[in-house]
Enzyme design. Structure first.
Site, PDB file in Angstrom:
ATOM      1  N   LYS A 170       1.038  -1.196  -0.030  1.00  0.00           N
ATOM      2  CA  LYS A 170      -0.096  -0.050  -0.196  1.00  0.00           C
ATOM      3  C   LYS A 170       0.863   1.175  -0.227  1.00  0.00           C
ATOM      4  O   LYS A 170       0.737   2.075  -0.711  1.00  0.00           O
ATOM      5  CB  LYS A 170      -1.102  -0.085   1.336  1.00  0.00           C
ATOM      6  CG  LYS A 170      -1.501   1.212   1.686  1.00  0.00           C
ATOM      7  CD  LYS A 170      -2.461   1.763   0.787  1.00  0.00           C
ATOM      8  CE  LYS A 170      -3.070   3.392   0.988  1.00  0.00           C
ATOM      9  NZ  LYS A 170      -3.971   3.867   0.135  1.00  0.00           N
ATOM     10  N   LYS A 240       1.769  11.697   6.204  1.00  0.00           N
ATOM     11  CA  LYS A 240       1.903  10.512   6.898  1.00  0.00           C
ATOM     12  C   LYS A 240       2.324   9.407   5.968  1.00  0.00           C
ATOM     13  O   LYS A 240       3.321   8.522   6.361  1.00  0.00           O
ATOM     14  CB  LYS A 240       0.509  10.323   7.527  1.00  0.00           C
ATOM     15  CG  LYS A 240       0.655   8.867   8.518  1.00  0.00           C
ATOM     16  CD  LYS A 240      -0.731   8.467   8.561  1.00  0.00           C
ATOM     17  CE  LYS A 240      -1.508   8.052   7.259  1.00  0.00           C
ATOM     18  NZ  LYS A 240      -2.399   6.878   7.203  1.00  0.00           N
TER      19      LYS A 240
HETATM   20  N1  LIG Z   1      -9.044   9.384   2.465  1.00  0.00           N
HETATM   21  C1  LIG Z   1      -8.695   8.633   1.393  1.00  0.00           C
HETATM   22  O1  LIG Z   1      -8.703   8.727   0.355  1.00  0.00           O
HETATM   23  C2  LIG Z   1      -7.856   7.384   1.901  1.00  0.00           C
HETATM   24  C3  LIG Z   1      -7.589   6.343   0.937  1.00  0.00           C
HETATM   25  C4  LIG Z   1      -7.057   5.108   1.238  1.00  0.00           C
HETATM   26  C5  LIG Z   1      -6.693   5.116   2.679  1.00  0.00           C
HETATM   27  N2  LIG Z   1      -6.618   6.176   3.442  1.00  0.00           N
HETATM   28  C6  LIG Z   1      -6.123   5.531   4.710  1.00  0.00           C
HETATM   29  O2  LIG Z   1      -7.510   5.272   5.740  1.00  0.00           O
HETATM   30  C7  LIG Z   1      -7.112   5.765   7.226  1.00  0.00           C
HETATM   31  C8  LIG Z   1      -8.466   6.637   7.374  1.00  0.00           C
HETATM   32  O3  LIG Z   1      -8.203   8.000   6.535  1.00  0.00           O
HETATM   33  P1  LIG Z   1      -9.422   8.705   6.526  1.00  0.00           P
HETATM   34  O4  LIG Z   1      -9.554   9.693   5.293  1.00  0.00           O
HETATM   35  O5  LIG Z   1     -11.027   8.223   6.678  1.00  0.00           O
HETATM   36  O6  LIG Z   1      -9.162   9.733   7.813  1.00  0.00           O
HETATM   37  P2  LIG Z   1      -9.984  10.730   8.783  1.00  0.00           P
HETATM   38  O7  LIG Z   1     -11.175  11.165   7.894  1.00  0.00           O
HETATM   39  O8  LIG Z   1      -8.947  11.674   9.425  1.00  0.00           O
HETATM   40  O9  LIG Z   1     -10.416   9.690   9.884  1.00  0.00           O
HETATM   41  C9  LIG Z   1      -9.630   9.207  10.878  1.00  0.00           C
HETATM   42  C10 LIG Z   1     -10.250   8.326  11.829  1.00  0.00           C
HETATM   43  O10 LIG Z   1      -9.327   7.706  12.964  1.00  0.00           O
HETATM   44  C11 LIG Z   1      -9.868   8.287  14.080  1.00  0.00           C
HETATM   45  N3  LIG Z   1      -8.617   8.382  15.054  1.00  0.00           N
HETATM   46  C12 LIG Z   1      -7.586   9.414  14.842  1.00  0.00           C
HETATM   47  N4  LIG Z   1      -6.971   9.301  15.872  1.00  0.00           N
HETATM   48  C13 LIG Z   1      -7.497   8.446  16.793  1.00  0.00           C
HETATM   49  C14 LIG Z   1      -7.152   7.900  18.366  1.00  0.00           C
HETATM   50  N5  LIG Z   1      -6.024   8.242  18.896  1.00  0.00           N
HETATM   51  N6  LIG Z   1      -7.924   7.197  18.649  1.00  0.00           N
HETATM   52  C15 LIG Z   1      -8.990   6.731  18.331  1.00  0.00           C
HETATM   53  N7  LIG Z   1      -9.452   7.256  16.984  1.00  0.00           N
HETATM   54  C16 LIG Z   1      -8.649   7.897  16.194  1.00  0.00           C
HETATM   55  C17 LIG Z   1     -10.705   9.707  13.805  1.00  0.00           C
HETATM   56  O11 LIG Z   1     -11.347   9.871  15.103  1.00  0.00           O
HETATM   57  P3  LIG Z   1     -12.110  11.258  15.183  1.00  0.00           P
HETATM   58  O12 LIG Z   1     -13.226  11.322  14.246  1.00  0.00           O
HETATM   59  O13 LIG Z   1     -12.500  11.398  16.354  1.00  0.00           O
HETATM   60  O14 LIG Z   1     -11.039  12.299  14.540  1.00  0.00           O
HETATM   61  C18 LIG Z   1     -11.461   9.021  12.807  1.00  0.00           C
HETATM   62  O15 LIG Z   1     -12.425   8.357  12.798  1.00  0.00           O
HETATM   63  C19 LIG Z   1      -5.909   6.758   7.051  1.00  0.00           C
HETATM   64  O16 LIG Z   1      -4.888   5.659   7.572  1.00  0.00           O
HETATM   65  C20 LIG Z   1      -5.692   6.883   5.586  1.00  0.00           C
HETATM   66  O17 LIG Z   1      -4.375   7.079   5.385  1.00  0.00           O
HETATM   67  C21 LIG Z   1      -7.321   7.053   3.345  1.00  0.00           C
END
Ligand SMILES: NC(=O)c1ccc[n+]([C@@H]2O[C@H](COP(=O)([O-])OP(=O)(O)OC[C@H]3O[C@@H](n4cnc5c(N)ncnc54)[C@H](OP(=O)(O)O)[C@@H]3O)[C@@H](O)[C@H]2O)c1
Length: 286
Positions: A170, A240
């Protein structure tokens, strides 16, 4: 089968929705409690902590920001592993470093449970449609049990090896899309300096099959308007992922110069306070 889902951010929200809509009994936890509301309205049960979620789930899916969040929600004092029964399958779909994923898998295994790393390719649009590409690392027999749940979120699924293997792949693949955005920024700056129109350059780019990029095209409107909010993939997550990727590469003895220069660009956007902007912001140079 009871499925627990931890992390209802940009990606987790639509992914969990697809698990629920496929008929699985869903338990949800999010650090910021308001984000569970939409899923609870659709029939999911809220859990007060990852530990409470773990007590009730046969499969625990995590989709959180980074390695610290993953450690916290699985192995922390209120983590899902504390509540989990032996045999529970943990599936981490977040983008995290392979070594951290393997350490978590090892702790999970000591408790008599199983872990798969299953990071995804594709952004929010694919997550909503249940069309993510899912890369899986871990035991094939465990994957067989978890596959019906994973298939609700993605059409293409690849088992690439043991624990950590999918995380590694990934990170390696992610750098390609982020580099395409960065190089388009240079192209637009160059063509603007020559007095060419941004809209027309983008139109022509989309028409040339040979150099089209689907990763760029899902963001074309943002790039055309130069408006990068709301994001589908944030600059913060790009920093990140590239940082994780470069560290993983270093452990193999490689220094990836292109990825390093792309990381510098996203870091400079962070320093400008644009961490929550979409990665398409890297196309506005100069
Ligand atoms: N966005 C994309 O296009 C994409 C595509 C493929 C993969 N990803 C990967 O998928 C993952 C999620 O991405 P996202 O875009 O959905 O990010 P996001 O919208 O920032 O969501 C992050 C999630 O993690 C939670 N979180 C963060 N720190 C935490 C902690 N210390 N304890 C408990 N919960 C915690 C957040 O909770 P809160 O709501 O409380 O902040 C939220 O639910 C990441 O690893 C990212 O790299 C993202």
């Amino acid at each position: 089968m009871n499925v627990g889902f931890i992390g209802l951010g940009l990606m987790g929200q639509p992914m969990a929705t697809n698990v629920l809509k496929a008929g699985f009994s869903l338990i949800v936890y999010n650090r910021t409690p308001e984000k569970v509301k939409a899923l609870v309205a659709l029939g999911a049960r809220p859990a007060g902590s990852p530990m409470a979620l773990g007590e009730d789930s046969e499969i625990v899916i995590t989709m959180v920001s980074d390695h610290e969040a993953l450690w916290e929600v699985i192995l922390g004092p209120q983590g899902a592993l504390i509540g989990a029964k032996p045999g529970t399958i943990f599936i981490d779909m977040s983008t995290v470093p392979p070594d951290v994923s393997c350490s978590v898998a090892s702790e999970v295994s000591k408790a008599g449970c199983h872990m798969l790393d299953a990071p995804v390719m594709g952004s929010v649009g694919a997550a909503v449609k249940g069309e993510l590409t899912i890369l899986v690392g871990g035991d094939q027999a465990v994957l067989q049990k978890a596959e019906p749940v994973l298939r609700t979120m993605g059409k293409a699924l690849y088992h690439v090896g043991g624990n950590g293997g999918a995380c590694f792949l990934k990170l390696a693949l992610n750098a390609i899309g982020l580099t395409q955005i960065e190089i388009l920024g240079e192209t637009l700056l160059l063509t603007e300096r020559a007095g060419l129109k941004r809209d027309q350059v983008l139109e022509i780019l989309s028409a040339i099959g040979l150099i089209r990029s689907p990763f760029v095209e899902t963001r074309l409107e943002k790039i055309r308007k130069q408006e990068y909010l709301p994001p589908t993939f944030t600059v913060r997550n790009a920093v990140k992922d590239l940082t994780y990727g470069l560290k993983a590469a270093e452990k193999t003895g490689l220094k990836l110069e292109t990825a390093k220069s792309v990381l510098d660009r996203y870091r400079s956007l962070m320093a400008e306070g644009k961490g929550q902007h979409d990665v398409a912001a890297a196309t506005s140079l100069g």
